[in-house]
Motif scaffolding. Sequence first.
Motif, PDB file in Angstrom:
ATOM      1  N   ALA A  66      53.334  19.960  24.855  1.00 49.54           N
ATOM      2  CA  ALA A  66      53.036  19.877  23.423  1.00 49.54           C
ATOM      3  C   ALA A  66      53.263  21.206  22.703  1.00 49.54           C
ATOM      4  CB  ALA A  66      51.597  19.421  23.218  1.00 49.54           C
ATOM      5  N   GLY A  67      53.784  22.200  23.441  1.00 49.34           N
ATOM      6  CA  GLY A  67      54.082  23.494  22.829  1.00 49.34           C
ATOM      7  C   GLY A  67      52.982  24.525  22.937  1.00 49.34           C
ATOM      8  N   GLY A  68      51.933  24.231  23.708  1.00 48.42           N
ATOM      9  CA  GLY A  68      50.826  25.168  23.847  1.00 48.42           C
ATOM     10  C   GLY A  68      50.968  26.074  25.056  1.00 48.42           C
ATOM     11  N   GLU A  69      49.981  26.966  25.210  1.00 47.49           N
ATOM     12  CA  GLU A  69      49.966  27.917  26.325  1.00 47.49           C
ATOM     13  C   GLU A  69      48.754  27.641  27.204  1.00 47.49           C
ATOM     14  OE1 GLU A  69      51.022  32.128  25.578  1.00 47.49           O
ATOM     15  OE2 GLU A  69      51.009  31.572  23.460  1.00 47.49           O
ATOM     16  N   ALA A  70      48.984  27.530  28.491  1.00 49.79           N
ATOM     17  CA  ALA A  70      47.895  27.276  29.423  1.00 49.79           C
ATOM     18  C   ALA A  70      48.313  27.663  30.828  1.00 49.79           C
ATOM     19  CB  ALA A  70      47.487  25.802  29.389  1.00 49.79           C
ATOM     20  N   VAL A  71      47.318  27.917  31.655  1.00 47.17           N
ATOM     21  CA  VAL A  71      47.557  28.228  33.055  1.00 47.17           C
ATOM     22  C   VAL A  71      46.480  27.544  33.876  1.00 47.17           C
ATOM     23  CG1 VAL A  71      46.196  30.368  32.942  1.00 47.17           C
ATOM     24  CG2 VAL A  71      47.929  30.094  34.727  1.00 47.17           C
ATOM     25  N   ALA A  72      46.838  27.056  35.047  1.00 52.36           N
ATOM     26  CA  ALA A  72      45.896  26.355  35.906  1.00 52.36           C
ATOM     27  C   ALA A  72      45.184  27.320  36.837  1.00 52.36           C
ATOM     28  CB  ALA A  72      46.616  25.294  36.733  1.00 52.36           C
ATOM     29  N   ASN A  73      43.926  26.985  37.150  1.00 49.28           N
ATOM     30  CA  ASN A  73      43.151  27.758  38.108  1.00 49.28           C
ATOM     31  C   ASN A  73      42.313  26.797  38.942  1.00 49.28           C
ATOM     32  OD1 ASN A  73      40.272  28.963  38.745  1.00 49.28           O
ATOM     33  ND2 ASN A  73      41.701  30.685  38.772  1.00 49.28           N
ATOM     34  N   GLY A  74      42.315  27.002  40.267  1.00 50.09           N
ATOM     35  CA  GLY A  74      41.593  26.105  41.157  1.00 50.09           C
ATOM     36  C   GLY A  74      40.429  26.745  41.871  1.00 50.09           C
ATOM     37  N   ASP A  75      39.918  27.870  41.360  1.00 48.83           N
ATOM     38  CA  ASP A  75      38.775  28.524  41.998  1.00 48.83           C
ATOM     39  C   ASP A  75      37.490  27.744  41.747  1.00 48.83           C
ATOM     40  OD1 ASP A  75      39.959  30.877  43.182  1.00 48.83           O
ATOM     41  OD2 ASP A  75      40.276  31.622  41.142  1.00 48.83           O
ATOM     42  N   ALA A  84      34.700  35.013  39.547  1.00 47.64           N
ATOM     43  CA  ALA A  84      35.479  36.227  39.285  1.00 47.64           C
ATOM     44  C   ALA A  84      36.967  35.913  39.280  1.00 47.64           C
ATOM     45  CB  ALA A  84      35.162  37.292  40.332  1.00 47.64           C
ATOM     46  N   GLY A  85      37.396  35.006  40.167  1.00 40.85           N
ATOM     47  CA  GLY A  85      38.797  34.617  40.213  1.00 40.85           C
ATOM     48  C   GLY A  85      39.236  33.876  38.964  1.00 40.85           C
ATOM     49  N   ILE A  86      38.356  33.042  38.433  1.00 35.29           N
ATOM     50  CA  ILE A  86      38.665  32.317  37.201  1.00 35.29           C
ATOM     51  C   ILE A  86      38.892  33.294  36.053  1.00 35.29           C
ATOM     52  CG2 ILE A  86      37.769  30.690  35.487  1.00 35.29           C
ATOM     53  CD1 ILE A  86      36.127  29.433  37.831  1.00 35.29           C
ATOM     54  N   VAL A  87      37.984  34.233  35.917  1.00 34.52           N
ATOM     55  CA  VAL A  87      38.094  35.218  34.838  1.00 34.52           C
ATOM     56  C   VAL A  87      39.306  36.128  35.051  1.00 34.52           C
ATOM     57  CG1 VAL A  87      36.934  37.141  33.681  1.00 34.52           C
ATOM     58  CG2 VAL A  87      35.624  35.112  34.377  1.00 34.52           C
ATOM     59  N   LYS A  88      39.568  36.475  36.307  1.00 27.38           N
ATOM     60  CA  LYS A  88      40.729  37.315  36.601  1.00 27.38           C
ATOM     61  C   LYS A  88      42.024  36.627  36.168  1.00 27.38           C
ATOM     62  CE  LYS A  88      42.780  40.033  40.379  1.00 27.38           C
ATOM     63  NZ  LYS A  88      44.188  39.632  40.184  1.00 27.38           N
ATOM     64  N   THR A  89      42.082  35.309  36.307  1.00 32.30           N
ATOM     65  CA  THR A  89      43.262  34.580  35.867  1.00 32.30           C
ATOM     66  C   THR A  89      43.511  34.795  34.379  1.00 32.30           C
ATOM     67  OG1 THR A  89      43.041  32.880  37.578  1.00 32.30           O
ATOM     68  CG2 THR A  89      44.293  32.285  35.609  1.00 32.30           C
ATOM     69  N   LEU A 128      24.279  25.683  37.366  1.00 31.33           N
ATOM     70  CA  LEU A 128      23.473  26.839  36.969  1.00 31.33           C
ATOM     71  C   LEU A 128      24.004  28.151  37.519  1.00 31.33           C
ATOM     72  CD1 LEU A 128      21.029  27.906  35.477  1.00 31.33           C
ATOM     73  CD2 LEU A 128      19.640  27.358  37.494  1.00 31.33           C
ATOM     74  N   SER A 129      24.271  28.207  38.833  1.00 32.92           N
ATOM     75  CA  SER A 129      24.819  29.441  39.391  1.00 32.92           C
ATOM     76  C   SER A 129      26.195  29.726  38.793  1.00 32.92           C
ATOM     77  CB  SER A 129      24.903  29.354  40.919  1.00 32.92           C
ATOM     78  OG  SER A 129      23.625  29.221  41.492  1.00 32.92           O
ATOM     79  N   GLY A 130      26.972  28.670  38.569  1.00 30.71           N
ATOM     80  CA  GLY A 130      28.264  28.854  37.925  1.00 30.71           C
ATOM     81  C   GLY A 130      28.130  29.450  36.553  1.00 30.71           C
ATOM     82  N   ALA A 131      27.161  28.963  35.778  1.00 24.94           N
ATOM     83  CA  ALA A 131      26.922  29.518  34.441  1.00 24.94           C
ATOM     84  C   ALA A 131      26.548  30.997  34.541  1.00 24.94           C
ATOM     85  CB  ALA A 131      25.813  28.737  33.743  1.00 24.94           C
ATOM     86  N   PHE A 132      25.699  31.332  35.499  1.00 21.96           N
ATOM     87  CA  PHE A 132      25.293  32.729  35.679  1.00 21.96           C
ATOM     88  C   PHE A 132      26.474  33.616  36.050  1.00 21.96           C
ATOM     89  CE2 PHE A 132      24.162  36.150  38.596  1.00 21.96           C
ATOM     90  CZ  PHE A 132      23.254  36.885  37.825  1.00 21.96           C
ATOM     91  N   HIS A 133      27.213  33.217  37.079  1.00 23.45           N
ATOM     92  CA  HIS A 133      28.315  34.068  37.553  1.00 23.45           C
ATOM     93  C   HIS A 133      29.413  34.223  36.504  1.00 23.45           C
ATOM     94  CE1 HIS A 133      26.558  34.421  41.451  1.00 23.45           C
ATOM     95  NE2 HIS A 133      26.720  33.153  41.781  1.00 23.45           N
ATOM     96  N   LEU A 134      29.730  33.144  35.796  1.00 26.16           N
ATOM     97  CA  LEU A 134      30.750  33.243  34.749  1.00 26.16           C
ATOM     98  C   LEU A 134      30.272  34.135  33.612  1.00 26.16           C
ATOM     99  CD1 LEU A 134      31.858  29.522  34.706  1.00 26.16           C
ATOM    100  CD2 LEU A 134      33.363  31.458  35.228  1.00 26.16           C
TER     101      LEU A 134
END
Length: 309
Positions: A66-75, A84-89, A128-134
């Motif tokens: 559709a003309g947008g910008e995106a990248v996939a992450n599977g962490d 940390a890997g998600i944010v590093k992406t 919950l832990s995901g919310a904290f770490h992110l």
Amino acid sequence: MALNEKRFDGRVAIITGAGGGLGRDYALLLASRGARVVVNDLGTSRQGEGADIGMAAAVVAEIRAAGGEAVANGDSVATAVGCAGIVKTALDTWGKVDILIHNATINRRGPFRDLSFQDFSAVLDVHLSGAFHLAKEVFPRMCDAGYGRIVFVASIAGLYGERNVAAYCTAKGAINGLSNALALEGLDHGVGVNCIVPAAKTRLVEGRDVEGFPPWGPELVAPALAWLAHEDCKASGKLLVSLAGRMAEAFPAETRGVFQPEWSIEDVAARSDEIFDRAHVETFSSVPRGFHEHLGFSFEMARAGTAND
């Protein structure tokens, strides 16, 4: 472009659990309005089993087509390393994070008497832990940059409870507490933190009787989420309910209550109808001073009651 269209041009958004359901609609909408999106999804089952980055990749393909910008992450959002890997992406691809939407979810259904701590912990780890770490990864960066938007996905179950999903209720209820704390700490740094309380027809409701429900697809929720993530939204510490076309604010409320200078168990029993009387309620908003306003109200009632004795 429509007049006064809310755009996300130049903004970088991380959306967890964006390979399907609500998360997919969030990602597609933000990307269609100019956001650069990290589409995170481990690709698990509803119970959190297995992994397939193909779900995230498929959404990225839709966005790019559709003309947008995106990248996939599977962490995985369930670990500090994964978050940390998600944010590093995002940082490696676009150099910043402006928006965090933590939508990833799993559920382990069954009565509490049969709930293992392993299953309980697995659900809390994702939500919950995901919310904290992110948040640990992005919140300080946002505060230092003077801008950010964080949206945690809460739940009706977290507000009011539901049978056979004790872990899910616990995790979603706790997320609201974290959101309020970060909303207060982000107040002076341009960082808004809110919760959305959505419900929609996704794979999480498979197996449940939803016959006769009105239209309640994810597309009816996505605009509410997008508004909370937008720079023009100055709200923080809010619970925005969205399902089946209805939008509303949820908030804690208390009965006005009663005062006595001394109490016995028998006094509490005798005045329980007054204590639980909802004819008059008091509300306190978390931002900017709900905690202190609550104390002030209670103390003023005590002072007034003592003075009248």
